[in-house]
Write an enzyme that holds these catalytic residues in place. Structure first.
Site, PDB file in Angstrom:
ATOM      1  N   TYR A 286    -101.203  27.859   4.786  1.00 15.71           N
ATOM      2  CA  TYR A 286    -101.919  28.741   5.720  1.00 15.71           C
ATOM      3  C   TYR A 286    -101.505  28.426   7.158  1.00 15.71           C
ATOM      4  O   TYR A 286    -101.772  27.330   7.670  1.00 15.71           O
ATOM      5  CB  TYR A 286    -103.439  28.598   5.591  1.00 15.71           C
ATOM      6  CG  TYR A 286    -104.015  28.997   4.251  1.00 15.71           C
ATOM      7  CD1 TYR A 286    -103.296  29.765   3.334  1.00 15.71           C
ATOM      8  CD2 TYR A 286    -105.304  28.624   3.889  1.00 15.71           C
ATOM      9  CE1 TYR A 286    -103.834  30.131   2.109  1.00 15.71           C
ATOM     10  CE2 TYR A 286    -105.855  28.992   2.664  1.00 15.71           C
ATOM     11  CZ  TYR A 286    -105.097  29.741   1.777  1.00 15.71           C
ATOM     12  OH  TYR A 286    -105.635  30.098   0.559  1.00 15.71           O
TER      13      TYR A 286
ATOM     14  N   SER B  68    -111.180  35.660  -2.108  1.00 20.89           N
ATOM     15  CA  SER B  68    -111.336  37.095  -1.769  1.00 20.89           C
ATOM     16  C   SER B  68    -112.628  37.645  -2.406  1.00 20.89           C
ATOM     17  O   SER B  68    -112.610  38.714  -3.027  1.00 20.89           O
ATOM     18  CB  SER B  68    -110.117  37.903  -2.216  1.00 20.89           C
ATOM     19  OG  SER B  68    -108.921  37.401  -1.657  1.00 20.89           O
TER      20      SER B  68
ATOM     21  N   GLN C  84    -111.260  41.110   0.341  1.00 21.24           N
ATOM     22  CA  GLN C  84    -110.622  41.083   1.669  1.00 21.24           C
ATOM     23  C   GLN C  84    -111.342  41.991   2.663  1.00 21.24           C
ATOM     24  O   GLN C  84    -110.714  42.570   3.553  1.00 21.24           O
ATOM     25  CB  GLN C  84    -109.135  41.413   1.563  1.00 21.24           C
ATOM     26  CG  GLN C  84    -108.383  40.336   0.770  1.00 21.24           C
ATOM     27  CD  GLN C  84    -106.896  40.278   1.058  1.00 21.24           C
ATOM     28  OE1 GLN C  84    -106.290  41.295   1.356  1.00 21.24           O
ATOM     29  NE2 GLN C  84    -106.311  39.097   0.956  1.00 21.24           N
TER      30      GLN C  84
ATOM     31  N   LEU D  39    -113.200  44.733   1.901  1.00 23.58           N
ATOM     32  CA  LEU D  39    -113.554  46.058   1.372  1.00 23.58           C
ATOM     33  C   LEU D  39    -115.051  46.137   1.053  1.00 23.58           C
ATOM     34  O   LEU D  39    -115.707  47.140   1.343  1.00 23.58           O
ATOM     35  CB  LEU D  39    -112.737  46.344   0.094  1.00 23.58           C
ATOM     36  CG  LEU D  39    -113.093  47.646  -0.609  1.00 23.58           C
ATOM     37  CD1 LEU D  39    -112.549  48.838   0.179  1.00 23.58           C
ATOM     38  CD2 LEU D  39    -112.545  47.680  -2.026  1.00 23.58           C
ATOM     39  N   LEU D  40    -115.598  45.045   0.466  1.00 21.51           N
ATOM     40  CA  LEU D  40    -116.986  45.077   0.019  1.00 21.51           C
ATOM     41  C   LEU D  40    -117.985  44.899   1.174  1.00 21.51           C
ATOM     42  O   LEU D  40    -119.188  44.983   0.963  1.00 21.51           O
ATOM     43  CB  LEU D  40    -117.210  44.018  -1.074  1.00 21.51           C
ATOM     44  CG  LEU D  40    -116.366  44.267  -2.335  1.00 21.51           C
ATOM     45  CD1 LEU D  40    -116.404  43.068  -3.273  1.00 21.51           C
ATOM     46  CD2 LEU D  40    -116.852  45.528  -3.061  1.00 21.51           C
TER      47      LEU D  40
END
Ligand SMILES: NC(=O)c1ccc[n+]([C@@H]2O[C@H](COP(=O)([O-])OP(=O)(O)OC[C@H]3O[C@@H](n4cnc5c(N)ncnc54)[C@H](OP(=O)(O)O)[C@@H]3O)[C@@H](O)[C@H]2O)c1
Length: 342
Positions: free
Chosen positions: A59, A198, A202, A204-205
């Protein structure tokens, strides 16, 4: 009050902090986020009782580990530090050397959970597990974990380690249900942990994105979930999340997280773009969904059939072309007029 999942003598907060966003260009959160917000996210999380902080050497090419390391100075005993080996050549000496590098970036004497980030199809798992066993013997690594392993691969890793592999970090949410089949039942039966990455799909929810409001340019442009067709298909699931959220005085993101961590032996590590998001995510540990809520969300998730895999490629390519055309158009518009006559 934070909840914790206990396994093999450890305690992990049901909500942890995902840190792929820290210093990673692909999320596009910028230098101020990496310099200040990222660190504040970790310190605020610890203040709120979170102990699980998950990072990886890949990362931001070490940046995320450095940010986490700086954030936990003086608070080592409050943190369950999890990081990951990027398994380009997963051989014992390489794992050993890379663990030392990660521990040094993190500023810790011992990594609480050292995970193999992906199974490498070109290498058997035995050599890396030999390295992991050596790291445990010398006390640099407390627990071994894997990530993105299927059940067979997880069990094989355990045989080669000669001990339990505490956790498997996998994509798991209302839009990624595969772990329901084997991994979650295995964790529950054997006292292991599934670490859900996730868990918000990512973002969306979180319910912020739809056909008219796609996410900004970045990693999500390569995620088929954000294709227009899939955003349309997700509408009923998002509607269920919104309704249940309204009934609890919560947000869709909190309901989505509460659904994940309602499963025994599962913890979630949402990423956050702000301290406010982190605080909201932590509060999801206090949200008690009813069995009816759970059944309704599960049914809405079952009914969500996104375009994925090779079928999603034409859409991703078309979206990329449209973005490039828009960027080229924007550049033309902002370019200064040139006096060709000179
Ligand atoms: N092992 C692996 O292979 C692997 C792979 C992927 C991720 N991970 C780990 O899992 C972590 C989490 O996964 P992820 O970051 O891919 O996805 P995620 O946690 O599902 O989504 C994170 C994004 O959702 C949005 N968000 C967060 N909290 C929110 C809230 N309360 N309300 C609305 N939106 C919210 C934010 O984006 P915006 O605000 O920009 O919308 C945030 O960056 C990563 O940081 C990483 O540590 C591991």
């Amino acid at each position: 009050m934070m909840r914790y999942v206990e396994a093999a003598g450890t305690r992990m907060s049901a909500i942890g902090v995902g840190t792929w966003q820290f210093g990673s260009k692909e999320w596009g959160y910028g230098p101020d986020y990496a310099r200040t917000t990222a660190r504040e996210i970790v310190t605020r999380a610890l203040d709120l009782g979170v102990n699980l902080v998950d990072t990886a050497e890949i990362y931001g090419f070490g940046q995320s580990e450095r940010i986490v390391g700086a954030a936990i100075v003086g608070r080592r005993d409050q943190v369950f530090v999890a990081t990951k080996l990027f398994p380009v050549a997963p051989l014992a000496p390489i794992a050993e050397w890379r663990a030392v590098e990660s521990a040094s970036r993190l500023g810790v004497q011992e990594i609480d959970l050292y995970q193999v980030h992906w199974p490498n199809p070109l290498f058997p798992v035995a050599p890396v597990m030999t390295g992991m066993a050596a790291l445990q013997r010398i006390g640099l690594v407390r627990h071994v974990g894997v990530s993105n392993f299927n059940l067979l691969q997880w069990r094989l890793a355990e045989r080669k380690l000669g001990a339990p592999v505490l956790s498997n970090q996998v994509q798991y949410s209302l839009v990624a249900r595969k772990p329901d089949r084997e991994l979650v039942p295995y964790a529950q039966a054997e006292g292991r942990v599934v670490i859900a990455y996730s868990p918000l799909g990512q973002g969306l929810l979180g319910g912020r994105y739809d056909v008219d409001h796609p996410p900004p340019v970045g990693v999500r442009n390569n995620n088929p979930l954000f294709l227009i067709e899939n955003l349309e298909r997700a509408a009923p699931l998002l509607a269920a999340l919104r309704e249940i959220a309204a009934a609890h005085g919560a947000t869709p993101a909190q309901v989505a997280l509460a659904w994940v961590i309602r499963r025994p032996n599962v913890v979630a590590i949402p990423g956050a773009s702000s301290v406010a998001q982190l605080e909201a995510n932590v509060a999801a540990a206090d949200l008690d969904l009813t069995d009816d809520d759970d059944a309704r969300l599960t049914a809405a998730s079952d009914a969500f059939t996104p375009v994925r895999g090779p079928a999603a490629l034409p859409g991703l390519i078309a979206a990329r072309r449209a973005r490039s055309a828009a960027e080229a158009e924007a550049e033309t518009q902002s370019a200064p007029d040139v006096d060709v006559a000179g």
